[in-house]
Design a protein around this motif. Structure first.
Motif, short mmCIF file in Angstrom:
data_model
loop_
_atom_site.label_atom_id
_atom_site.label_comp_id
_atom_site.label_asym_id
_atom_site.label_seq_id
_atom_site.Cartn_x
_atom_site.Cartn_y
_atom_site.Cartn_z
N GLY A 127 0.73 -1.38 0.13
CA GLY A 127 0.09 0.17 -0.15
C GLY A 127 0.72 1.19 -0.05
O GLY A 127 0.17 2.64 -0.18
N GLU A 128 2.26 1.16 0.30
CA GLU A 128 3.08 2.35 0.29
C GLU A 128 4.32 1.85 -0.18
O GLU A 128 5.34 1.78 0.50
CB GLU A 128 3.07 2.74 1.76
CG GLU A 128 3.55 4.46 1.91
CD GLU A 128 3.61 4.66 3.19
OE1 GLU A 128 4.08 6.03 3.39
OE2 GLU A 128 3.27 4.10 4.26
N PRO A 129 4.30 1.71 -1.68
CA PRO A 129 5.99 1.44 -2.01
C PRO A 129 6.83 2.52 -2.16
O PRO A 129 6.29 3.65 -1.86
CB PRO A 129 5.21 0.87 -3.49
CG PRO A 129 4.16 1.67 -3.82
CD PRO A 129 3.27 1.79 -2.70
N ALA A 130 8.02 2.11 -2.19
CA ALA A 130 8.95 3.08 -2.22
C ALA A 130 10.11 2.76 -3.06
O ALA A 130 10.34 1.68 -3.50
CB ALA A 130 9.84 3.05 -0.78
N SER A 131 11.11 3.68 -3.73
CA SER A 131 12.02 3.26 -4.65
C SER A 131 13.12 2.99 -3.79
O SER A 131 13.82 2.46 -4.48
CB SER A 131 12.25 4.55 -5.35
OG SER A 131 12.44 5.75 -4.66
N GLU A 132 13.46 3.60 -2.72
CA GLU A 132 14.47 3.13 -2.12
C GLU A 132 14.61 1.78 -1.74
O GLU A 132 13.71 1.26 -1.17
CB GLU A 132 15.08 4.14 -0.96
CG GLU A 132 14.05 4.24 0.29
CD GLU A 132 12.83 5.07 -0.13
OE1 GLU A 132 12.12 5.33 0.81
OE2 GLU A 132 12.63 5.59 -1.14
N PRO A 133 15.86 1.07 -1.47
CA PRO A 133 15.91 -0.41 -0.89
C PRO A 133 15.46 -0.54 0.62
O PRO A 133 15.51 0.44 1.43
CB PRO A 133 17.41 -0.47 -0.77
CG PRO A 133 17.91 0.33 -2.05
CD PRO A 133 17.03 1.52 -1.72
N LEU A 134 14.55 -1.57 0.88
CA LEU A 134 13.92 -1.71 2.07
C LEU A 134 13.00 -0.61 2.68
O LEU A 134 12.81 -0.50 3.91
CB LEU A 134 14.94 -2.22 3.13
CG LEU A 134 15.86 -3.34 2.80
CD1 LEU A 134 16.55 -3.81 3.77
CD2 LEU A 134 14.96 -4.63 2.47
N GLY A 135 12.56 0.34 1.61
CA GLY A 135 11.75 1.33 1.95
C GLY A 135 10.12 1.01 1.84
O GLY A 135 9.45 1.87 2.55
N GLY A 136 9.99 0.14 1.11
CA GLY A 136 8.56 -0.16 1.04
C GLY A 136 7.98 -1.00 2.21
O GLY A 136 8.64 -1.63 3.04
N GLU A 137 6.70 -1.12 2.08
CA GLU A 137 5.92 -1.60 3.30
C GLU A 137 6.21 -3.41 3.22
O GLU A 137 6.37 -3.80 4.32
CB GLU A 137 4.18 -1.70 2.98
CG GLU A 137 3.86 -0.28 3.38
CD GLU A 137 3.56 -0.19 4.88
OE1 GLU A 137 3.68 -1.13 5.65
OE2 GLU A 137 3.74 1.25 5.20
N LEU A 138 6.57 -3.85 2.15
CA LEU A 138 6.66 -5.28 2.18
C LEU A 138 7.93 -5.61 1.56
O LEU A 138 8.13 -6.91 1.25
CB LEU A 138 5.64 -6.23 1.46
CG LEU A 138 4.12 -6.17 1.84
CD1 LEU A 138 3.29 -6.59 0.74
CD2 LEU A 138 3.98 -7.12 3.08
N ASP A 139 8.95 -4.86 1.68
CA ASP A 139 10.39 -5.25 1.11
C ASP A 139 11.02 -6.13 2.10
O ASP A 139 11.69 -7.03 1.70
CB ASP A 139 11.39 -3.97 1.09
CG ASP A 139 10.88 -3.23 -0.02
OD1 ASP A 139 10.00 -3.72 -0.86
OD2 ASP A 139 11.24 -1.84 -0.25
N PHE A 140 10.86 -5.99 3.49
CA PHE A 140 11.36 -6.88 4.32
C PHE A 140 10.99 -8.24 4.15
O PHE A 140 11.59 -9.30 4.49
CB PHE A 140 11.30 -6.30 5.89
CG PHE A 140 12.27 -5.32 6.05
CD1 PHE A 140 13.64 -5.64 6.60
CD2 PHE A 140 12.00 -3.97 6.07
CE1 PHE A 140 14.45 -4.73 6.88
CE2 PHE A 140 12.88 -2.87 6.25
CZ PHE A 140 14.42 -3.23 6.85
N PHE A 141 9.44 -8.19 4.05
CA PHE A 141 8.68 -9.58 3.82
C PHE A 141 9.12 -10.39 2.62
O PHE A 141 9.28 -11.44 2.84
CB PHE A 141 7.17 -9.44 3.92
CG PHE A 141 6.34 -10.39 4.02
CD1 PHE A 141 5.85 -10.66 5.30
CD2 PHE A 141 6.06 -11.38 2.94
CE1 PHE A 141 4.92 -12.00 5.37
CE2 PHE A 141 5.29 -12.63 3.06
CZ PHE A 141 4.81 -12.74 4.22
#
Length: 770
Positions: free
Chosen positions: A354-368
């Motif tokens: 629901g809140e993606p991001a361009s920087e690494p590990l910045g999005g809601e589900l990047d860690f997941f």
């Protein structure tokens, strides 16, 4: 059939005592000698005048006294008169409806001294059939399938057909619920030809299946003049070693990944068993397994591991190797059990950020998403999309969908998401600042009827630490229970969503973890929904509300949770003996020439096709008759067979609308699964060509309980001893057909009293002064 029999037949030797009055009479006559005297001629004239009357009186007295002794001997011998035979005494033979019901459940296969209870049942059935009159009506039924009698109201002019059917019958692997079976017996007798009915039940009288009271049904049978006989052919032994289950411990089976299984073995013997062995076979390749010692009356859980090199459906089996001492008292039907598993190439996960991001590990589900790649041996395919691509993610029909801080869903999206979860897809929901709580509560909570297990209240900006698992059952979070508690205490929470559980949570809803302590606010709530499962986290999936994503425990938790929550085919192709086999085809796919190969290598049998709630034989047009609630195809529950169905007819049926307006799904149906083992389905799919699948039918574990039911307890279920007669042939003795009837000693006692009064009166009359 005998008209009269005696409970104390040896006492009939006393009938010789009836000669005593005759002997006394003869001896009394020889006591007199002739003496001539003058007035004799006048006395002779008087005696000649009354001689005939005196002789008649003396003869009547002699007959009465002889009859008194005969009645007394008959009385103490306790005679029984058969209900149908009484009419033969009166000048004719009453005709009756005879119904023979043979128990062919799994427990009837219990062997003692090389013979099973079913062997003895067949022997006794032959005796009963030979005793039935040629003009009586005869019905032959098996308890495993009472809706389909082998014979129904036939005259046994030639009994060879009935005897052949009894000889061809085999014990099955089903459990018999006697209340349902006897209800079908009553239905068969309701329209019987003759008013007198006799029901003979041959069973082993094991307690399993006799749990329901039968008094109301017995009352109705009594009003219909139906007599019940129960023949007990069961063994007195109850020693048994049984495989109770073989279950898939891991919900997900993937190619190349070890899959854990568990077999449960029960020792129902009076002593400990050790040194036992079993065979664990995967696709026919067996591995020897050593079982741990099993205490008397105890269960042992045997862990097993299987690995599959190809995707698709595979079959497994677990079979005991019984030692000679145990095999002497053996129930072969529960010594082995089969299972089927569907193995997938990979696990597909749709990650809706629901809140993606361009920087690494910045999005809601990047860690997941990173956690899913931590174990290289697990083929998990995760696709990360934004909430704008939510519809595309739904169209993929993934095994697991993860929503993280998704602001809102449309009613159409909520409806499609609900259907997918009902069909088996897993759903994990992470909250966040963007979540529209009011809309979530309206569309996804829906006053406790929707997907969410709790309603959303407000964001709590309270710092806390630690994650406390449910001590009873952490469910999908059970992997965290393996960690040291200190690792979970390190988790720091800055914000979380406060939720409110319903006053009456839906069945299966549980709080799996709480923040800080076991009385804290819920951190993770689980709810089963249809065939799928839902997991609600009250925090975000990123580092914004907590530092958990940077902890090693987060990687373990999300990886294990993804496996546990994903769509699972475990157990979907495993049935219990007697359950109808139903295989649903994908929407829009039709089938022709459906057949099933039965256990034992028999020739394939045609299946039925069910579409839009209507069945058709594999060579006929769809029937207008709806499928019965018990899965039977017709009034007798028999599965139809025929030639391959028309593809045009099948396609037309698929186009009829279902309950929700979608095309109806074609389902392949086979009803007769009374035998345990592997059932192999084959059909021609349109589109797709040749197709196949496997199903496993397991023995009903209730039949492994060999405890007998006492004769008095059984009679109490029927409402009293006068309602049912229980006959137990002696072990080792020939199975003789006992004659059922009514004792008449009370009537004989009344007759004896009447004759005594009559004899006293007649003796007084004959001895009067004349």
């Amino acid at each position: 059939m005998n008209t009269l029999t005696f409970l104390n037949a040896p006492l009939l030797w006393g009938l010789g005592l009836a000669a005593i009055p005759i002997i006394i009479h003869l001896l009394y006559r020889r006591r007199f000698r002739r003496v001539e005297w003058a007035p004799m001629k006048y006395l002779k004239l008087s005696l000649q005048k009354n001689r005939r009357r005196i002789q008649l009186e003396q003869l009547l007295l002699l007959l009465l006294r002889t009859a008194l002794i005969l009645l007394l001997i008959f009385l103490v011998a306790r005679p029984l008169v058969h209900a149908a035979g009484l009419a033969g005494w009166l000048g004719g033979r009453s005709r009756a409806n005879h119904l023979l019901l043979i128990d062919d459940s799994l427990s009837m296969g219990y062997r003692e001294a090389g013979r099973s209870a079913f062997d003895r049942a067949q022997e006794l059935a032959r005796e009963i059939i030979s005793s039935i009159g040629p003009k009586d009506r005869f019905t032959l039924m098996l308890a495993s399938r009472p809706k389909t009698p082998l014979l129904h109201e036939v005259e046994l002019v030639d009994a060879r057909q009935a005897l052949a059917l009894v000889a061809a019958a085999q014990e099955t692997d089903v459990h018999v619920a006697w209340a349902n079976v006897l209800a079908e017996v009553e239905r068969r007798l309701a329209g019987a030809t003759y008013p007198i009915g006799e029901v003979s039940i041959i069973t082993d009288l094991r307690r399993a299946g006799w749990g329901d009271a039968l008094q109301e049904l017995s009352d109705r049978l009594q009003r219909r003049r139906v007599r019940m006989r129960v023949y007990n052919v069961g063994s007195t032994q109850t020693d048994n070693l049984a495989v109770q289950s073989l279950e898939q411990a891991d919900p997900l089976a993937l190619v190349g990944v070890p899959v854990r299984w568990e077999a449960v073995v029960h020792n129902a013997t009076p002593g400990e068993l050790s040194g036992l062995e079993a065979d664990f076979a995967v696709d026919g390749q067996a591995t020897l397994v050593q079982l741990p010692p099993i205490a008397a009356g105890a269960l042992v859980r045997v862990p097993l591991v299987a690995r599959f090199a190809t995707a698709g459906t595979h079959h497994l089996s677990f079979s005991l190797r019984l030692p000679g001492s145990q095999a002497a008292h053996d129930l072969p039907g529960d010594n082995s059990i089969a299972a089927v598993v569907h193995v997938a190439e990979s696990l597909s996960v749709a990650l809706v950020d629901g809140e993606p991001a361009s920087e690494p590990l910045g999005g809601e589900l990047d860690f997941f998403a990173l956690a899913l790649t931590a174990d290289e041996t697990n083929p998990i395919v995760g696709e990360l999309v934004s909430d704008a691509e939510f519809d595309d993610a739904l169209a993929l029909r993934p095994d697991l969908m993860v929503l993280a801080n998704v602001a809102a869903l449309s009613p159409q999206q909520a409806d499609r998401l609900t259907r997918l979860v009902q069909e088996g897809m897993g759903l994990m929901v992470f909250l966040g600042e963007q979540v529209d709580a009011e809309l979530y509560n309206e569309l996804l909570y829906a006053r406790g009827r929707g997907l969410l297990p709790a309603s959303l209240e407000a964001v709590a900006e309270t710092e806390t630490a630690g994650l406390t698992l449910d001590a009873a059952d952490a469910g999908p979070l059970s992997g965290l229970a393996q960690l040291h508690p200190a690792q979970l205490e390190r988790i720091r929470i800055r914000k979380y969503y406060e939720v409110r559980l319903p006053d009456r949570p839906p069945s299966g809803t549980r709080v799996l973890a709480r923040w800080n302590n076991d009385q804290g606010s819920p951190a993770c709530i689980y709810r089963p929904f249809g065939r799928g499962r839902v997991l609600l986290w009250t925090l975000t999936a990123d580092r914004y509300w907590s530092d958990w994503p940077t902890e090693p425990s987060y990687v373990l938790c999300m990886l294990e949770t993804a496996r546990a929550m994903a769509r699972s085919e475990a157990g979907t192709r495993i049935l219990t003996a007697g359950m109808p086999l139903r295989h649903a085809l994908p929407t829009g796919v039709t089938a022709t020439s459906p057949a099933v190969e039965l256990p034992g290598g028999e020739a394939p049998v045609a299946m039925q096709i069910e579409m839009a709630g209507r069945r058709q034989a594999s060579g006929s047009a769809p029937s207008e008759t709806s499928t019965a609630a018990d899965g039977s195809a017709g009034p007798d529950g028999a599965a139809a067979a025929g030639t391959p169905a028309s593809a045009d007819a099948a396609a037309a049926a698929v186009q009829s609308a279902g309950w929700d307006g979608s095309p109806a799904v074609a389902t392949l149906v086979y009803d007769d699964t009374r035998r345990a083992g592997i059932y192999r389905l084959t059909w021609q799919a349109t589109p797709g060509g040749a197709a196949a699948d496997l199903y496993a039918v397991q023995p009903d574990r209730r039949e492994s309980d060999l405890r007998p039911i006492a004769e008095e307890e059984l009679k109490a279920l029927f409402g009293g001893a006068e309602r049912v007669e229980v006959i137990t042939p002696q072990p080792g003795a020939p199975l003789m057909l006992a004659v059922q009837g009514k004792e008449i000693w009370r009537s004989l006692a009344a007759c004896l009293l009447g004759l005594l009064l009559l004899e006293s009166g007649l003796a007084t009359w004959a001895g009067r002064q004349r």
